[in-house]
Design an enzyme around this catalytic site. Structure first.
Site, PDB file in Angstrom:
ATOM      1  N   HIS A   1       0.785  -1.165   0.100  1.00  0.00           N
ATOM      2  CA  HIS A   1      -0.070   0.199   0.097  1.00  0.00           C
ATOM      3  C   HIS A   1       0.877   1.071   0.074  1.00  0.00           C
ATOM      4  CE1 HIS A   1      -3.852   2.063   1.699  1.00  0.00           C
ATOM      5  NE2 HIS A   1      -3.270   2.780   1.284  1.00  0.00           N
TER       6      HIS A   1
ATOM      7  N   HIS B   1       1.241   4.912  -2.400  1.00  0.00           N
ATOM      8  CA  HIS B   1       1.093   5.619  -3.552  1.00  0.00           C
ATOM      9  C   HIS B   1       2.284   6.375  -4.132  1.00  0.00           C
ATOM     10  CE1 HIS B   1      -3.445   5.446  -2.805  1.00  0.00           C
ATOM     11  NE2 HIS B   1      -2.904   5.379  -1.531  1.00  0.00           N
TER      12      HIS B   1
ATOM     13  N   HIS C   1      -9.304   0.794  -1.552  1.00  0.00           N
ATOM     14  CA  HIS C   1      -9.391   1.475  -0.223  1.00  0.00           C
ATOM     15  C   HIS C   1     -10.938   1.378   0.208  1.00  0.00           C
ATOM     16  CE1 HIS C   1      -5.539   3.187  -1.639  1.00  0.00           C
ATOM     17  NE2 HIS C   1      -5.552   4.055  -0.389  1.00  0.00           N
TER      18      HIS C   1
ATOM     19  N   GLU D   1     -11.447   3.114   5.658  1.00  0.00           N
ATOM     20  CA  GLU D   1     -10.162   4.205   6.164  1.00  0.00           C
ATOM     21  C   GLU D   1     -11.015   5.512   6.951  1.00  0.00           C
ATOM     22  OE1 GLU D   1      -8.118   6.563   3.349  1.00  0.00           O
ATOM     23  OE2 GLU D   1      -6.724   7.146   4.811  1.00  0.00           O
TER      24      GLU D   1
ATOM     25  N   ASP E   1       1.775   4.039   2.725  1.00  0.00           N
ATOM     26  CA  ASP E   1       0.693   4.943   2.102  1.00  0.00           C
ATOM     27  C   ASP E   1       1.523   6.066   1.354  1.00  0.00           C
ATOM     28  OD1 ASP E   1      -1.818   5.235   1.377  1.00  0.00           O
ATOM     29  OD2 ASP E   1      -2.634   6.186   3.466  1.00  0.00           O
ATOM     30  N   ASP E   2       1.505   7.069   2.009  1.00  0.00           N
ATOM     31  CA  ASP E   2       2.168   8.444   1.291  1.00  0.00           C
ATOM     32  C   ASP E   2       3.468   8.631   2.383  1.00  0.00           C
ATOM     33  OD1 ASP E   2       0.230   9.063  -0.762  1.00  0.00           O
ATOM     34  OD2 ASP E   2      -1.073   8.660   1.181  1.00  0.00           O
TER      35      ASP E   2
END
Ligand code: HPA
Ligand code: ZN
Length: 342
Positions: free
Chosen positions: A22, A24, A202, A205, A283-284
């Protein structure tokens, strides 16, 4: 080799072979690179310097993060930009024990600003191929649809991706979750499956447990990205456990976006102890304060995770991946050797 800058626990966690599922790629844009690319491409930034960018990374919810994240993407223009972005991520990930990366990209963020699809995908894939040769990090690419742009735009994006079908393993669903339920994308995901693509989404969340049910039953996803709000629905927890549905949990992201007040209150350990197939991901990472090893180290400390629980989540990452069976078993054997010998 010992690294004086890392504790024993950090050395173990960083050294543990793991897959990141996961991530991005646009979320790996560190402020330093944002400034370098802005200068190279003549793109104005609303920040005077790198420190001001970092200071702006205070988010109350998913949307307030997405506004900053999409604005940052404006500096990504050429194939070389996407190449350098991906190369920098792979170096950081490999340093934290990632040996396999399944990477999301958001083509609509770029094609809607006039950047050709091929520029994005060729830059990312050239870096992934070079990274595999240089660092031994294997990869899969996952095309994410921006759910807030609707199903019609997603279908057009899928059509646009088909000439690059050989480079793409799966489709996913990201961006603003609330008000954009998975059920709107049933037809798009059906079409993706007909093209032989795997599916992830997703869900849960910020969105309710209902969105996780829809992702499972209508989109037929292989894993749920985030999924932490399953906790509110006992029947759903049972379903996820019984069907061994992987959850790609992102602890730093959840705290930065206000899903949990702090790491000590994250439900990661509870989900794991209930037998759910939990993995830890970043994630980021440029926006949320760390890469996958950093997430694992901090979660392990805040939640007092046992060493065998940490190893279990690394095992889960390979089990939940899109690796073929022979490769998966090779990775698990490698992981078991590391866990045994340190
Ligand atoms: N959630 C949803 N969409 C996203 C995210 C996220 O954390 N990062 C990039 N797109
Ligand atoms: Zn995400």
């Amino acid at each position: 080799m010992t690294d004086p800058g890392r504790t024993d626990q950090e050395r173990f966690i960083f050294g543990l072979p793991k897959a990141e599922l996961h991530l991005h790629i646009e979320g790996t844009l560190e402020p330093e690179m944002m400034f370098a690319l802005a200068a190279r491409n003549g793109v104005p930034l609303p920040y005077p310097d790198v420190e001001a960018v970092r200071a702006a990374y205070v988010f109350g919810d998913l949307q307030s993060f997405l506004d900053v994240y999409y604005a940052g993407c404006a500096v990504l223009v050429t194939e070389q930009d996407f190449y350098e972005l991906t190369t920098a991520y792979l170096a950081r990930a490999a340093d934290q024990g990632v040996t396999h990366a399944e990477i999301f990209f958001d083509p609509q963020t770029h094609t809607d600003r006039g950047i050709p699809f091929r520029t994005v995908v060729n830059g990312i894939c050239r870096a992934l191929e070079d990274g595999e040769r240089r660092l031994g990090v294997t990869w899969r690419l996952i095309l994410c649809f921006l759910r807030d742009l609707g199903a019609e735009a997603a279908m057009a994006t899928l059509e646009r991706a088909l000439p690059f079908r050989h480079l793409i393993a799966a489709v996913g669903l990201d961006s603003a979750e609330l008000g954009h339920p998975p059920r709107a994308f049933e037809e798009v995901f059906r079409r993706a499956r007909a093209e032989g693509l795997s599916c992830v989404a997703h869900a849960g969340e910020e969105g309710p447990p209902e969105y996780i049910w829809e992702a499972l039953d209508l989109l037929h996803v292989h894993r749920i990205d985030h999924g932490v709000r399953c906790w509110e629905d006992q029947q759903l927890v049972d379903r996820l456990r019984d069907d061994h549905v992987p959850l790609t949990v992102c602890p730093f992201s959840n705290v930065k976006l206000g899903v949990f007040p702090d790491l000590a209150h994250h439900n990661l350990a509870n989900l794991l102890r209930l037998g759910l197939r939990v993995t830890v991901n970043s994630d980021d990472p440029a926006y949320f304060g760390g890469y996958v090893g950093d997430n694992l180290v901090a979660a392990a400390e805040a939640l007092a995770l046992e060493r065998d629980e940490i190893v279990q989540m690394a095992r889960n990452s390979f089990v939940a991946s899109f690796l073929d069976e022979a490769d998966r078993h090779r990775r698990l054997a490698q992981l078991d050797r590391f866990a045994r010998d340190g």
